[in-house]
Motif scaffolding. Sequence first.
Motif, PDB file in Angstrom:
ATOM      1  N   PRO A   1      34.071  41.004  40.503  1.00 16.12           N
ATOM      2  CA  PRO A   1      34.053  39.792  39.630  1.00 16.12           C
ATOM      3  C   PRO A   1      35.463  39.717  38.969  1.00 16.12           C
ATOM      4  CG  PRO A   1      32.369  41.203  38.631  1.00 16.12           C
ATOM      5  CD  PRO A   1      33.039  41.989  39.749  1.00 16.12           C
ATOM      6  N   GLU A   2      35.896  38.201  38.823  1.00 14.98           N
ATOM      7  CA  GLU A   2      36.922  38.268  38.107  1.00 14.98           C
ATOM      8  C   GLU A   2      36.557  38.466  36.593  1.00 14.98           C
ATOM      9  OE1 GLU A   2      38.908  34.586  40.340  1.00 14.98           O
ATOM     10  OE2 GLU A   2      37.559  33.998  38.855  1.00 14.98           O
ATOM     11  N   VAL A   3      37.596  38.929  35.589  1.00 19.09           N
ATOM     12  CA  VAL A   3      37.293  38.944  34.209  1.00 19.09           C
ATOM     13  C   VAL A   3      38.395  38.039  33.524  1.00 19.09           C
ATOM     14  CG1 VAL A   3      37.488  40.605  32.288  1.00 19.09           C
ATOM     15  CG2 VAL A   3      36.984  41.476  34.748  1.00 19.09           C
ATOM     16  N   THR A   4      37.467  37.170  32.758  1.00 19.58           N
ATOM     17  CA  THR A   4      38.053  35.981  31.972  1.00 19.58           C
ATOM     18  C   THR A   4      37.851  36.357  30.603  1.00 19.58           C
ATOM     19  OG1 THR A   4      38.064  34.491  33.736  1.00 19.58           O
ATOM     20  CG2 THR A   4      38.452  33.721  31.580  1.00 19.58           C
ATOM     21  N   ARG A   5      38.940  36.354  29.532  1.00 20.71           N
ATOM     22  CA  ARG A   5      38.812  36.593  28.234  1.00 20.71           C
ATOM     23  C   ARG A   5      39.383  35.254  27.561  1.00 20.71           C
ATOM     24  NH1 ARG A   5      39.086  41.469  29.857  1.00 20.71           N
ATOM     25  NH2 ARG A   5      38.274  43.385  28.728  1.00 20.71           N
TER      26      ARG A   5
ATOM     27  N   GLY B   1      33.174  35.757  33.794  1.00 25.48           N
ATOM     28  CA  GLY B   1      34.220  35.743  35.078  1.00 25.48           C
ATOM     29  C   GLY B   1      33.294  35.319  36.355  1.00 25.48           C
ATOM     30  N   ARG B   2      34.032  34.865  37.303  1.00 28.90           N
ATOM     31  CA  ARG B   2      33.232  34.422  38.611  1.00 28.90           C
ATOM     32  C   ARG B   2      33.225  35.633  39.427  1.00 28.90           C
ATOM     33  NH1 ARG B   2      35.867  31.749  43.570  1.00 28.90           N
ATOM     34  NH2 ARG B   2      37.751  32.751  42.745  1.00 28.90           N
ATOM     35  N   LYS B   3      31.921  35.713  40.005  1.00 26.72           N
ATOM     36  CA  LYS B   3      31.648  36.888  40.959  1.00 26.72           C
ATOM     37  C   LYS B   3      31.859  36.266  42.338  1.00 26.72           C
ATOM     38  CE  LYS B   3      26.735  36.731  42.012  1.00 26.72           C
ATOM     39  NZ  LYS B   3      26.865  36.755  43.424  1.00 26.72           N
ATOM     40  N   PRO B   4      32.370  37.425  43.105  1.00 28.26           N
ATOM     41  CA  PRO B   4      32.511  36.616  44.570  1.00 28.26           C
ATOM     42  C   PRO B   4      31.014  36.584  45.138  1.00 28.26           C
ATOM     43  CG  PRO B   4      33.256  39.281  44.389  1.00 28.26           C
ATOM     44  CD  PRO B   4      32.559  38.869  43.041  1.00 28.26           C
ATOM     45  N   GLU B   5      31.285  35.593  46.289  1.00 31.39           N
ATOM     46  CA  GLU B   5      30.022  35.453  47.091  1.00 31.39           C
ATOM     47  C   GLU B   5      29.140  36.512  47.554  1.00 31.39           C
ATOM     48  OE1 GLU B   5      30.438  32.293  50.007  1.00 31.39           O
ATOM     49  OE2 GLU B   5      31.959  31.427  48.716  1.00 31.39           O
ATOM     50  N   ASP B   6      27.742  36.306  47.682  1.00 33.96           N
ATOM     51  CA  ASP B   6      27.033  37.390  48.217  1.00 33.96           C
ATOM     52  C   ASP B   6      27.452  37.990  49.623  1.00 33.96           C
ATOM     53  OD1 ASP B   6      25.377  37.626  46.069  1.00 33.96           O
ATOM     54  OD2 ASP B   6      23.921  36.432  46.937  1.00 33.96           O
ATOM     55  N   PHE B   7      27.500  39.230  49.993  1.00 29.37           N
ATOM     56  CA  PHE B   7      28.098  39.721  51.192  1.00 29.37           C
ATOM     57  C   PHE B   7      29.375  39.472  51.967  1.00 29.37           C
ATOM     58  CE2 PHE B   7      23.575  37.958  51.592  1.00 29.37           C
ATOM     59  CZ  PHE B   7      22.951  39.140  51.624  1.00 29.37           C
TER      60      PHE B   7
ATOM     61  N   THR C   1      42.720  35.306  33.055  1.00 29.93           N
ATOM     62  CA  THR C   1      41.915  35.704  34.100  1.00 29.93           C
ATOM     63  C   THR C   1      42.564  36.904  34.745  1.00 29.93           C
ATOM     64  OG1 THR C   1      40.630  33.813  34.331  1.00 29.93           O
ATOM     65  CG2 THR C   1      40.484  35.352  36.058  1.00 29.93           C
ATOM     66  N   THR C   2      41.855  38.002  34.855  1.00 25.10           N
ATOM     67  CA  THR C   2      42.521  39.103  35.537  1.00 25.10           C
ATOM     68  C   THR C   2      41.483  39.687  36.863  1.00 25.10           C
ATOM     69  OG1 THR C   2      41.453  40.860  34.189  1.00 25.10           O
ATOM     70  CG2 THR C   2      43.867  40.167  33.681  1.00 25.10           C
ATOM     71  N   GLY C   3      42.336  39.990  37.711  1.00 25.09           N
ATOM     72  CA  GLY C   3      41.309  40.351  39.254  1.00 25.09           C
ATOM     73  C   GLY C   3      40.957  39.093  39.607  1.00 25.09           C
ATOM     74  N   ALA C   4      41.815  37.821  39.567  1.00 23.40           N
ATOM     75  CA  ALA C   4      41.555  36.581  39.969  1.00 23.40           C
ATOM     76  C   ALA C   4      41.139  36.879  41.612  1.00 23.40           C
ATOM     77  CB  ALA C   4      42.496  35.572  39.760  1.00 23.40           C
ATOM     78  N   LEU C   5      40.049  36.160  42.246  1.00 23.07           N
ATOM     79  CA  LEU C   5      39.984  36.130  43.682  1.00 23.07           C
ATOM     80  C   LEU C   5      40.712  35.268  44.473  1.00 23.07           C
ATOM     81  CD1 LEU C   5      36.171  36.317  43.171  1.00 23.07           C
ATOM     82  CD2 LEU C   5      37.517  38.061  44.158  1.00 23.07           C
ATOM     83  N   PHE C   6      41.677  35.645  44.997  1.00 18.30           N
ATOM     84  CA  PHE C   6      42.576  34.992  45.875  1.00 18.30           C
ATOM     85  C   PHE C   6      42.264  35.377  47.383  1.00 18.30           C
ATOM     86  CE2 PHE C   6      46.190  34.630  42.383  1.00 18.30           C
ATOM     87  CZ  PHE C   6      45.554  33.959  42.000  1.00 18.30           C
TER      88      PHE C   6
END
Length: 188
Positions: free
Chosen positions: A37-41, A2-8, A67-72
């Motif tokens: 972070p997003e979680v992708t299976r 999954g994609r993690k959010p940017e730092d800070f 993807t669950t918890g997608a960053l919107f």
Amino acid sequence: AGRKPEDFIAGRTWIPVDAVGSVGVTTGNIGNRALGPEVTRELEAGLDAGLFGDRIGLELTGYSQRTTGALFPIEYPPSLGFIVPQLENVGTIVNTGLELTAQTRLLELDGFRWDARVSVATNRNRVEETGDDEPLHLHWGQWIRAGYPVASFFDADGTHIGPAFPTRSVQLGSGVTVARRVTLNALV
């Protein structure tokens, strides 16, 4: 994965600005300590085949990911003092696709080989939820809406125009190898 959010991005930030010969601060990021972070299976299956001494090759791959918890980006009322959208883990996205590649050796002589390749791929994604089922405006005519592809284009009346990302792609390629040491490839 999954994609993690940017730092800070999870912390509240302030931005320095010039203020009539001095320095002031303005609001930056509202902050969200629960951001993760997003979680992708993904489930992926494929098949590779070589025929006639590998003169013809076929590759087929299919995948389905959720993807669950997608960053919107969520916009809060400007009265809170923050005008920059805040990323939140609120979305669910489903992504499916199929990839097919065929390659062949067109000509093989002593010290010379000519190969050709064609690839076709499909990709379909759909937003299943946006958190509160309200459409999220990205910019211009792009929105994130449940039931539509990510970042789709909509007209002023709310009619879906189409996805922002290609749903099909085709690649044609050819390569020539000379003296078993120099290879020239072209891809369209």
